[in-house]
Design a protein around this motif. Structure first.
Motif, PDB file in Angstrom:
ATOM      1  N   UNK A 296       6.039   4.834   5.209  1.00 45.83           N
ATOM      2  CA  UNK A 296       5.128   3.905   5.890  1.00 45.83           C
ATOM      3  C   UNK A 296       4.573   2.872   4.929  1.00 45.83           C
ATOM      4  N   UNK A 297       4.199   3.270   3.722  1.00 52.45           N
ATOM      5  CA  UNK A 297       3.658   2.318   2.767  1.00 52.45           C
ATOM      6  C   UNK A 297       4.686   1.238   2.441  1.00 52.45           C
ATOM      7  N   UNK A 298       5.952   1.633   2.348  1.00 54.35           N
ATOM      8  CA  UNK A 298       7.004   0.658   2.051  1.00 54.35           C
ATOM      9  C   UNK A 298       7.231  -0.300   3.224  1.00 54.35           C
ATOM     10  N   UNK A 299       7.257   0.217   4.451  1.00 52.25           N
ATOM     11  CA  UNK A 299       7.497  -0.657   5.606  1.00 52.25           C
ATOM     12  C   UNK A 299       6.319  -1.589   5.854  1.00 52.25           C
ATOM     13  N   UNK A 300       5.120  -1.112   5.597  1.00 49.68           N
ATOM     14  CA  UNK A 300       3.943  -1.980   5.737  1.00 49.68           C
ATOM     15  C   UNK A 300       3.980  -3.104   4.712  1.00 49.68           C
TER      16      UNK A 300
END
Length: 390
Positions: A296-300
């Protein structure tokens, strides 16, 4: 009444750095709907099994005093974890358990820094680093990182900053606030400088498990020849989305842990038994929740980068690890502080000014990946809209 000099040394190094965030909280409490990208507080759920381990421990009566260094079960779990990551045997006697990374940093500096000693900080650096150096009477020395090189280390500048008073280098990888991950070659070069000048390396590795893309985490503690001079500080606050647990530790040589334990005992006397059991479960387990959070941190971050790309007024790079990146607002002609305050006032987006993280953060905002993809896209739209108006 007379106060100790430490109160003056630290007077401007506390909540002032979070002034924009605090203003956002006040406005939100008054009913305004804001987007908060300011504080690195994970919004995703922690591993249920780790939370249950704490519950089970409390129900089982693990509510009394623990050992100063931590009970044997948690230090054995830490030893297993670091034996796996380092590729050599790491012993339980090489750990001290503390309430979070911040306490571990404070203890590390108390144990190695004398009044007048210098500690090199890679600038930009986390907002409390100056304070933990200054608290024992140390002198923080900023070594600028080039934002146009993704905030990676200039080793000529680093070694040039070393003097006869230099005692330590404070390292943070993956970096808060920049998102930089220093690779094995960079760690080797930093280690060479530390050995040449007989320096400690205090390595803040709280984001070690959150590395994006092709990047690979590397630590000076991985190298046997650097073990005696490396002090790792870490916790499960970010990796397992459990900041309230305050489950942190130091990994270092047996000599350091033995020398630092009386300081820890003076500060804390004991750890929390039920938190130690939760930490043991976290270290020994593999969890879907942590995998989801890392993704999630990467996609955000990608949602932010995609939303900003094409602007000639602001720019941002994809972080290499962690849950932050730096937004460059220098083309607008505003400081990070001025842009952050205008962004809050005009567009309802709360960020941290880059100046809160040292002079190297000037002209930037730190963005936390703590909202979902859709909200991050909306934040990027508002940031560009403000930049275009300036």
């Amino acid at each position: 009444m007379k106060f100790a000099s430490i109160t003056n040394r630290l007077a401007t190094l506390g909540s002032d750095k979070w002034a924009v965030h605090s203003e956002g909280r006040r406005r939100a409490a008054a009913g305004e709907k804001l987007i908060f990208l300011s504080i690195g507080e994970p919004d995703l759920p922690p591993p249920e099994a780790v939370v249950n381990a704490a519950k089970d421990a409390m129900r089982a009566g693990r509510l009394g005093y623990s050992d100063g260094a931590g009970k044997s079960n948690v230090r054995e779990a830490l030893a297993r974890h670091y034996t796996r990551t380092c590729g050599r045997v790491i012993r339980p006697s090489q750990f001290l358990c503390l309430p979070g990374t911040q306490n571990a940093l404070y203890l590390a500096m108390q144990a190695i820094v004398e009044p007048g000693d210098e500690v090199l900080l890679l600038d930009p650096y986390y907002a409390t680093y100056e304070a933990v150096v200054i608290a024992p009477g140390g002198v923080p020395i900023a070594v600028p990182l080039d934002p146009d090189r993704s905030f990676h280390i200039d080793f000529k500048a680093l070694e040039k900053a070393v003097t006869l008073k230099t005692r330590a280098i404070l390292l943070n990888t993956p970096s808060n606030p920049t998102g930089a991950v220093f690779d094995a070659d960079e760690i080797n070069e930093l280690g060479t400088i530390a050995r040449k000048h007989n320096l400690w390396i205090v390595s803040d590795e709280v984001y070690a498990s959150i590395v994006h893309g092709h990047h690979v985490f590397a630590s000076p503690f991985h190298q046997l020849e650097l073990e005696e001079r490396t002090i790792v500080v870490s916790s499960i606050s970010k990796s397992h989305s459990l900041p309230a647990f305050r489950a942190g530790w130091i990994a270092a040589s047996e000599e350091f842990c033995a020398k630092a334990l009386p300081i820890s005992d003076t500060m804390l006397f004991s750890h929390h038994g039920y938190i130690e059991d939760a930490l043991t479960a976290a270290l020994d387990g593999v969890f879907e929740e942590t995998r989801v959070a890392k993704h999630a941190y990467a996609t955000r971050a990608k949602a932010l980068v995609d939303g900003i790309n094409g602007s000639n007024r602001v720019k941002v790079h994809m972080p290499e690890g962690g849950m932050f990146t730096m937004l460059d607002v220098r083309p607008t002609g505003l400081s990070g502080e001025a842009f952050a305050r205008k962004l809050l006032a005009d567009e309802g987006v709360v960020t941290m000014p880059g100046e809160s993280f040292g002079a190297g953060g000037a002209g930037h905002l730190r963005i936390a990946m703590t909202v979902d993809d859709a909200t991050m896209k909306e934040a990027a739209l508002r940031i560009r809209r403000l930049a275009d108006r300036i």
